[in-house]
Design a protein around this motif. Structure first.
Motif, short mmCIF file in Angstrom:
data_model
loop_
_atom_site.label_atom_id
_atom_site.label_comp_id
_atom_site.label_asym_id
_atom_site.label_seq_id
_atom_site.Cartn_x
_atom_site.Cartn_y
_atom_site.Cartn_z
N UNK A 54 19.97 -37.75 14.25
CA UNK A 54 19.77 -36.61 13.82
C UNK A 54 21.25 -35.77 14.52
N UNK A 55 22.12 -36.09 15.20
CA UNK A 55 23.59 -35.63 15.78
C UNK A 55 24.18 -36.02 14.43
N UNK A 84 26.32 -34.78 12.08
CA UNK A 84 27.56 -34.28 11.91
C UNK A 84 28.34 -34.48 10.08
N UNK A 85 27.30 -35.54 9.20
CA UNK A 85 27.82 -35.79 7.84
C UNK A 85 27.91 -34.77 7.20
N UNK A 86 26.45 -34.00 7.61
CA UNK A 86 26.29 -32.97 6.62
C UNK A 86 27.35 -32.07 6.70
N UNK A 87 27.24 -31.35 7.78
CA UNK A 87 28.38 -30.58 8.56
C UNK A 87 29.78 -30.78 7.58
N UNK A 88 29.67 -32.62 7.74
CA UNK A 88 31.95 -32.53 6.67
C UNK A 88 31.20 -32.41 5.68
N UNK A 89 30.38 -33.09 5.41
CA UNK A 89 29.96 -32.33 3.21
C UNK A 89 29.82 -31.04 3.01
N UNK A 90 30.22 -30.19 4.25
CA UNK A 90 30.04 -28.63 3.57
C UNK A 90 31.43 -28.78 3.52
N UNK A 91 32.16 -28.62 4.72
CA UNK A 91 33.27 -28.21 4.90
C UNK A 91 34.69 -29.42 2.92
N UNK A 92 34.08 -29.70 3.15
CA UNK A 92 34.90 -31.09 1.59
C UNK A 92 34.30 -29.89 0.37
N UNK A 139 33.01 -26.62 9.85
CA UNK A 139 34.05 -27.37 10.85
C UNK A 139 33.64 -27.36 12.18
N UNK A 140 33.08 -26.05 12.51
CA UNK A 140 33.43 -25.79 13.71
C UNK A 140 31.88 -27.05 14.67
N UNK A 141 31.02 -27.06 13.40
CA UNK A 141 30.03 -28.15 14.07
C UNK A 141 30.54 -29.66 14.19
N UNK A 142 31.25 -29.88 12.91
CA UNK A 142 32.20 -30.94 13.23
C UNK A 142 32.30 -31.34 14.11
N UNK A 143 33.12 -30.58 14.89
CA UNK A 143 33.66 -30.58 15.92
C UNK A 143 33.13 -30.68 17.83
N UNK A 144 32.11 -29.68 18.20
CA UNK A 144 30.95 -30.08 18.02
C UNK A 144 30.55 -31.31 18.63
N UNK A 145 30.24 -31.60 17.07
CA UNK A 145 28.39 -32.78 17.41
C UNK A 145 29.74 -33.90 17.15
N UNK A 146 30.52 -33.58 17.24
CA UNK A 146 32.17 -35.34 17.39
C UNK A 146 31.96 -35.13 18.78
N UNK A 147 32.04 -34.28 19.75
CA UNK A 147 32.61 -34.49 21.20
C UNK A 147 30.47 -34.99 21.93
N UNK A 148 30.03 -34.38 21.24
CA UNK A 148 28.46 -34.92 21.57
C UNK A 148 27.95 -36.31 21.29
N UNK A 149 28.19 -36.42 20.13
CA UNK A 149 28.38 -37.91 19.96
C UNK A 149 28.74 -38.90 21.09
N UNK A 150 30.17 -38.35 21.60
CA UNK A 150 31.21 -39.59 22.54
C UNK A 150 30.30 -39.70 23.43
#
Lengths: 92, 255
Positions: free
Chosen positions: B159-160, B164-172, B187-198
Protein backbone atom coordinates in the motif's frame (compact mmCIF):
# COMPACT_ATOMS: atom_id res chain seq x y z
CA UNK A 1 18.15 17.56 -20.09
CA UNK A 2 20.87 16.49 -22.43
CA UNK A 3 19.81 13.11 -23.93
CA UNK A 4 23.47 12.06 -24.05
CA UNK A 5 23.31 11.79 -20.25
CA UNK A 6 21.01 8.77 -20.63
CA UNK A 7 23.58 7.23 -22.96
CA UNK A 8 26.34 7.79 -20.39
CA UNK A 9 24.06 6.34 -17.69
CA UNK A 10 23.45 3.09 -19.60
CA UNK A 11 27.14 2.63 -20.43
CA UNK A 12 28.20 3.29 -16.83
CA UNK A 13 25.67 0.71 -15.58
CA UNK A 14 27.10 -1.93 -17.93
CA UNK A 15 30.65 -1.00 -16.90
CA UNK A 16 29.68 -1.27 -13.23
CA UNK A 17 28.23 -4.74 -13.78
CA UNK A 18 31.50 -5.92 -15.35
CA UNK A 19 33.92 -4.13 -13.05
CA UNK A 20 34.09 -6.47 -10.07
CA UNK A 21 34.24 -10.24 -10.33
CA UNK A 22 35.71 -12.94 -8.09
CA UNK A 23 36.32 -10.67 -5.11
CA UNK A 24 37.97 -12.56 -2.18
CA UNK A 25 35.64 -12.63 0.82
CA UNK A 26 38.01 -10.63 3.09
CA UNK A 27 37.64 -7.77 0.62
CA UNK A 28 33.82 -7.70 0.63
CA UNK A 29 33.48 -5.17 3.46
CA UNK A 30 36.34 -2.86 2.30
CA UNK A 31 34.98 -2.94 -1.26
CA UNK A 32 31.50 -2.08 0.00
CA UNK A 33 32.95 0.72 2.11
CA UNK A 34 35.13 2.05 -0.72
CA UNK A 35 32.28 2.09 -3.21
CA UNK A 36 30.08 3.69 -0.55
CA UNK A 37 32.60 6.53 -0.37
CA UNK A 38 32.28 6.95 -4.15
CA UNK A 39 28.50 7.27 -3.84
CA UNK A 40 29.30 10.34 -1.74
CA UNK A 41 29.75 11.98 -5.17
CA UNK A 42 26.30 13.41 -4.46
CA UNK A 43 28.41 16.06 -2.64
CA UNK A 44 28.70 17.71 -6.08
CA UNK A 45 24.92 18.10 -6.26
CA UNK A 46 24.84 19.29 -2.66
CA UNK A 47 27.45 21.99 -3.35
CA UNK A 48 25.38 23.31 -6.25
CA UNK A 49 22.20 23.30 -4.12
CA UNK A 50 23.88 25.08 -1.20
CA UNK A 51 25.56 27.74 -3.32
CA UNK A 52 22.97 28.67 -5.93
CA UNK A 53 19.49 28.59 -4.47
CA UNK A 54 17.06 30.57 -2.36
CA UNK A 55 16.80 30.38 1.45
CA UNK A 56 15.15 26.96 1.79
CA UNK A 57 17.31 25.41 -0.95
CA UNK A 58 20.42 26.80 0.76
CA UNK A 59 19.38 25.30 4.11
CA UNK A 60 18.65 21.91 2.52
CA UNK A 61 21.81 22.14 0.44
CA UNK A 62 23.98 22.96 3.45
CA UNK A 63 22.65 19.94 5.37
CA UNK A 64 23.21 17.89 2.20
CA UNK A 65 26.84 19.11 1.89
CA UNK A 66 27.42 18.20 5.54
CA UNK A 67 25.89 14.73 5.17
CA UNK A 68 27.69 14.02 1.89
CA UNK A 69 31.04 15.17 3.33
CA UNK A 70 30.58 12.81 6.29
CA UNK A 71 29.99 10.06 3.72
CA UNK A 72 33.05 10.97 1.62
CA UNK A 73 35.64 11.69 4.35
CA UNK A 74 34.36 8.97 6.70
CA UNK A 75 34.06 6.49 3.85
CA UNK A 76 37.60 6.89 2.50
CA UNK A 77 39.22 6.96 5.96
CA UNK A 78 37.30 3.91 7.19
CA UNK A 79 38.22 1.98 4.03
CA UNK A 80 41.87 2.99 4.46
CA UNK A 81 41.81 1.69 8.05
CA UNK A 82 40.17 -1.60 7.06
CA UNK A 83 42.70 -2.20 4.29
CA UNK A 84 45.56 -1.34 6.65
CA UNK A 85 44.44 -4.14 8.98
CA UNK A 86 44.02 -6.47 6.03
CA UNK A 87 47.59 -5.94 4.76
CA UNK A 88 49.16 -6.43 8.17
CA UNK A 89 47.06 -9.53 8.75
CA UNK A 90 48.30 -11.00 5.48
CA UNK A 91 51.99 -10.34 6.12
CA UNK A 92 51.92 -11.85 9.61
CA UNK B 1 29.70 23.55 -18.51
CA UNK B 2 33.11 24.79 -19.53
CA UNK B 3 35.63 22.58 -21.31
CA UNK B 4 38.10 22.41 -18.40
CA UNK B 5 35.32 21.29 -16.09
CA UNK B 6 34.36 18.53 -18.51
CA UNK B 7 37.97 17.35 -18.59
CA UNK B 8 38.14 17.40 -14.79
CA UNK B 9 34.98 15.30 -14.57
CA UNK B 10 36.37 12.83 -17.14
CA UNK B 11 39.57 12.54 -15.09
CA UNK B 12 37.52 11.96 -11.93
CA UNK B 13 35.44 9.29 -13.69
CA UNK B 14 38.57 7.45 -14.89
CA UNK B 15 39.98 7.52 -11.34
CA UNK B 16 36.70 6.16 -9.90
CA UNK B 17 36.60 3.32 -12.43
CA UNK B 18 40.29 2.42 -11.91
CA UNK B 19 39.99 2.75 -8.14
CA UNK B 20 36.89 0.56 -7.93
CA UNK B 21 38.53 -2.09 -10.11
CA UNK B 22 41.66 -2.08 -7.94
CA UNK B 23 39.59 -2.32 -4.74
CA UNK B 24 38.52 -5.79 -5.82
CA UNK B 25 42.04 -7.26 -5.63
CA UNK B 26 44.04 -7.71 -2.42
CA UNK B 27 47.36 -6.45 -3.85
CA UNK B 28 45.93 -3.23 -5.25
CA UNK B 29 43.02 -2.47 -2.90
CA UNK B 30 44.73 0.19 -0.78
CA UNK B 31 46.05 2.07 -3.81
CA UNK B 32 42.63 1.75 -5.43
CA UNK B 33 40.95 3.48 -2.50
CA UNK B 34 43.44 6.37 -2.67
CA UNK B 35 43.05 6.71 -6.44
CA UNK B 36 39.28 6.94 -6.04
CA UNK B 37 39.75 9.55 -3.27
CA UNK B 38 41.84 11.68 -5.65
CA UNK B 39 39.00 11.39 -8.18
CA UNK B 40 36.58 12.69 -5.55
CA UNK B 41 38.88 15.61 -4.72
CA UNK B 42 39.11 16.56 -8.41
CA UNK B 43 35.32 16.38 -8.84
CA UNK B 44 34.71 18.55 -5.76
CA UNK B 45 37.34 21.17 -6.67
CA UNK B 46 36.06 21.35 -10.28
CA UNK B 47 32.54 21.93 -8.96
CA UNK B 48 33.65 24.58 -6.49
CA UNK B 49 35.61 26.49 -9.17
CA UNK B 50 32.73 26.47 -11.66
CA UNK B 51 31.75 29.98 -10.57
CA UNK B 52 28.44 31.54 -9.61
CA UNK B 53 28.45 29.86 -6.21
CA UNK B 54 28.13 31.51 -2.81
CA UNK B 55 30.75 29.70 -0.72
CA UNK B 56 29.56 30.73 2.75
CA UNK B 57 27.29 27.78 3.49
CA UNK B 58 29.19 25.32 1.32
CA UNK B 59 32.36 25.82 3.38
CA UNK B 60 30.40 25.44 6.62
CA UNK B 61 28.99 22.11 5.42
CA UNK B 62 32.38 20.88 4.17
CA UNK B 63 34.16 21.74 7.43
CA UNK B 64 31.42 20.37 9.67
CA UNK B 65 30.92 17.16 7.67
CA UNK B 66 34.67 16.66 7.25
CA UNK B 67 35.25 16.96 11.00
CA UNK B 68 32.41 14.57 11.89
CA UNK B 69 33.49 12.05 9.24
CA UNK B 70 37.16 12.14 10.27
CA UNK B 71 36.45 11.77 13.99
CA UNK B 72 33.92 8.98 13.41
CA UNK B 73 36.33 7.08 11.14
CA UNK B 74 39.15 7.40 13.68
CA UNK B 75 37.09 6.39 16.71
CA UNK B 76 35.24 3.38 15.35
CA UNK B 77 36.45 -0.03 16.50
CA UNK B 78 37.46 -2.59 13.86
CA UNK B 79 34.57 -4.80 14.97
CA UNK B 80 32.17 -1.91 14.48
CA UNK B 81 33.03 -1.37 10.81
CA UNK B 82 29.87 -2.84 9.22
CA UNK B 83 27.57 -0.60 11.28
CA UNK B 84 29.84 2.38 10.55
CA UNK B 85 29.49 1.70 6.81
CA UNK B 86 25.70 1.51 7.29
CA UNK B 87 25.70 4.90 8.99
CA UNK B 88 27.93 6.49 6.32
CA UNK B 89 25.72 5.04 3.62
CA UNK B 90 22.66 6.51 5.34
CA UNK B 91 24.42 9.86 5.34
CA UNK B 92 24.98 9.67 1.58
CA UNK B 93 21.37 8.60 0.92
CA UNK B 94 20.14 11.50 3.04
CA UNK B 95 22.34 13.90 1.06
CA UNK B 96 20.89 12.70 -2.27
CA UNK B 97 17.36 12.99 -0.90
CA UNK B 98 18.06 16.56 0.23
CA UNK B 99 19.60 17.46 -3.16
CA UNK B 100 16.37 16.31 -4.82
CA UNK B 101 14.30 18.28 -2.31
CA UNK B 102 16.40 21.43 -2.73
CA UNK B 103 16.10 21.26 -6.53
CA UNK B 104 12.34 20.82 -6.15
CA UNK B 105 11.92 23.97 -4.06
CA UNK B 106 14.27 26.16 -6.09
CA UNK B 107 13.05 25.30 -9.59
CA UNK B 108 10.12 27.43 -10.72
CA UNK B 109 9.19 25.80 -14.01
CA UNK B 110 9.96 22.17 -13.49
CA UNK B 111 10.12 20.05 -16.64
CA UNK B 112 8.37 16.67 -16.50
CA UNK B 113 11.65 14.84 -16.99
CA UNK B 114 13.32 16.74 -14.15
CA UNK B 115 10.29 16.04 -11.95
CA UNK B 116 10.67 12.30 -12.63
CA UNK B 117 14.37 12.48 -11.77
CA UNK B 118 13.63 14.44 -8.58
CA UNK B 119 10.99 12.02 -7.25
CA UNK B 120 13.28 9.06 -8.04
CA UNK B 121 16.17 10.77 -6.21
CA UNK B 122 13.98 11.47 -3.17
CA UNK B 123 12.41 7.99 -3.14
CA UNK B 124 15.62 5.98 -3.51
CA UNK B 125 17.74 8.34 -1.41
CA UNK B 126 15.15 8.47 1.39
CA UNK B 127 14.74 4.69 1.39
CA UNK B 128 18.52 4.18 1.51
CA UNK B 129 18.85 6.73 4.34
CA UNK B 130 16.19 5.39 6.71
CA UNK B 131 16.92 1.76 5.82
CA UNK B 132 20.61 2.30 6.63
CA UNK B 133 19.74 3.78 10.03
CA UNK B 134 17.69 0.68 10.89
CA UNK B 135 20.52 -1.56 9.62
CA UNK B 136 22.93 0.41 11.83
CA UNK B 137 20.60 -0.10 14.80
CA UNK B 138 20.44 -3.83 14.24
CA UNK B 139 24.19 -4.23 13.66
CA UNK B 140 25.16 -2.20 16.71
CA UNK B 141 22.64 -3.93 18.98
CA UNK B 142 20.67 -0.72 19.59
CA UNK B 143 17.72 -2.44 17.96
CA UNK B 144 16.66 -6.05 18.41
CA UNK B 145 18.46 -8.14 15.80
CA UNK B 146 15.53 -10.52 15.49
CA UNK B 147 13.30 -10.06 12.44
CA UNK B 148 10.35 -7.83 13.36
CA UNK B 149 7.25 -9.28 11.79
CA UNK B 150 3.65 -8.22 12.13
CA UNK B 151 0.52 -9.41 10.42
CA UNK B 152 -0.40 -7.65 7.21
CA UNK B 153 3.19 -6.45 6.75
CA UNK B 154 3.21 -7.20 3.03
CA UNK B 155 -0.13 -5.44 2.55
CA UNK B 156 1.13 -2.34 4.39
CA UNK B 157 4.34 -2.25 2.32
CA UNK B 158 2.48 -2.73 -0.95
CA UNK B 159 0.00 0.00 0.00
CA UNK B 160 2.84 2.39 0.89
CA UNK B 161 4.61 1.65 -2.37
CA UNK B 162 1.36 2.31 -4.27
CA UNK B 163 0.93 5.61 -2.41
CA UNK B 164 4.52 6.57 -3.25
CA UNK B 165 4.04 5.83 -6.95
CA UNK B 166 0.73 7.72 -7.01
CA UNK B 167 2.17 10.74 -5.17
CA UNK B 168 5.22 10.70 -7.47
CA UNK B 169 2.90 10.65 -10.50
CA UNK B 170 1.00 13.64 -9.05
CA UNK B 171 4.27 15.58 -8.62
CA UNK B 172 5.14 14.92 -12.26
CA UNK B 173 1.58 15.74 -13.41
CA UNK B 174 1.74 19.02 -11.52
CA UNK B 175 5.12 19.85 -13.03
CA UNK B 176 3.89 19.18 -16.56
CA UNK B 177 0.86 21.40 -16.01
CA UNK B 178 -1.74 18.62 -16.07
CA UNK B 179 -2.59 19.37 -12.45
CA UNK B 180 -3.26 22.86 -11.12
CA UNK B 181 -2.25 22.46 -7.49
CA UNK B 182 -1.20 20.02 -4.80
CA UNK B 183 2.29 19.43 -6.16
CA UNK B 184 4.00 20.40 -2.91
CA UNK B 185 1.68 18.20 -0.83
CA UNK B 186 2.28 15.22 -3.14
CA UNK B 187 6.01 15.88 -2.87
CA UNK B 188 5.82 15.80 0.94
CA UNK B 189 4.00 12.46 0.72
CA UNK B 190 6.75 11.03 -1.54
CA UNK B 191 9.39 12.15 0.96
CA UNK B 192 7.67 10.70 4.05
CA UNK B 193 6.64 7.45 2.39
CA UNK B 194 10.21 6.92 1.13
CA UNK B 195 11.52 7.20 4.69
CA UNK B 196 8.79 4.88 6.01
CA UNK B 197 9.49 2.30 3.29
CA UNK B 198 13.18 2.17 4.20
CA UNK B 199 12.33 1.45 7.84
CA UNK B 200 9.68 -1.15 7.01
CA UNK B 201 11.86 -2.89 4.42
CA UNK B 202 14.75 -3.52 6.84
CA UNK B 203 12.85 -4.25 10.10
CA UNK B 204 11.68 -7.75 9.05
CA UNK B 205 15.24 -8.83 8.20
CA UNK B 206 17.38 -10.58 10.83
CA UNK B 207 20.66 -9.15 12.13
CA UNK B 208 22.76 -11.91 10.55
CA UNK B 209 21.68 -10.81 7.07
CA UNK B 210 22.42 -7.12 7.75
CA UNK B 211 25.79 -6.96 5.88
CA UNK B 212 23.97 -8.05 2.71
CA UNK B 213 21.26 -5.46 3.38
CA UNK B 214 23.90 -2.74 3.80
CA UNK B 215 25.50 -3.80 0.52
CA UNK B 216 22.13 -3.54 -1.25
CA UNK B 217 21.40 -0.16 0.36
CA UNK B 218 24.87 0.96 -0.77
CA UNK B 219 23.84 0.09 -4.30
CA UNK B 220 20.63 2.10 -3.80
CA UNK B 221 22.46 5.19 -2.64
CA UNK B 222 24.59 4.93 -5.78
CA UNK B 223 21.43 4.89 -7.90
CA UNK B 224 20.09 7.84 -5.89
CA UNK B 225 23.28 9.79 -6.67
CA UNK B 226 22.90 8.93 -10.38
CA UNK B 227 19.27 10.12 -10.29
CA UNK B 228 20.47 13.35 -8.64
CA UNK B 229 22.86 13.68 -11.59
CA UNK B 230 19.87 13.77 -13.95
CA UNK B 231 18.25 16.39 -11.71
CA UNK B 232 21.17 18.82 -11.94
CA UNK B 233 22.42 17.71 -15.39
CA UNK B 234 25.76 16.56 -14.02
CA UNK B 235 27.67 13.82 -15.79
CA UNK B 236 30.13 12.89 -13.02
CA UNK B 237 27.24 12.18 -10.62
CA UNK B 238 25.69 9.90 -13.21
CA UNK B 239 28.92 7.99 -13.90
CA UNK B 240 29.99 7.52 -10.27
CA UNK B 241 26.44 6.84 -9.06
CA UNK B 242 25.71 4.20 -11.71
CA UNK B 243 29.09 2.53 -11.14
CA UNK B 244 28.32 2.13 -7.43
CA UNK B 245 24.72 1.15 -8.15
CA UNK B 246 25.67 -1.59 -10.62
CA UNK B 247 28.83 -2.90 -8.92
CA UNK B 248 27.02 -2.81 -5.56
CA UNK B 249 24.36 -5.09 -7.01
CA UNK B 250 27.06 -7.55 -8.15
CA UNK B 251 28.78 -7.41 -4.75
CA UNK B 252 25.43 -8.08 -3.06
CA UNK B 253 24.89 -11.23 -5.14
CA UNK B 254 28.48 -12.39 -4.50
CA UNK B 255 27.95 -11.96 -0.74
Amino acid sequence: MNPLLLFVFVLAIFLGLELITKVPSQLHTPLMSGSNAISGITIVGAIVAAGEGGVLATVLGTIAVTAATVNVIGGYLVTERMLGMFKRGKDA
Amino acid sequence: MEAWQTFAYIAASILFITGLKMLGRAETAKRGNRISAVGMLIAVVATLLAGGLDYTWIVLGLVLGGAVGAVAARRVQMTGMPEMVALLNGSGGLASMLVGWAEYVRTDNLLAFSAVAIVLTVLIGGLAASGSVIAFGKLSGRLDGKPLLFSGQKVVNAALLAIAVLAAALVVAHASGALAGGGALAFAVVLLVALALGVLAVLPIGGADMPIVVSLLNSYSGVAAAAAGFVIDNVVLIVAGSLVGASGLILTTIM
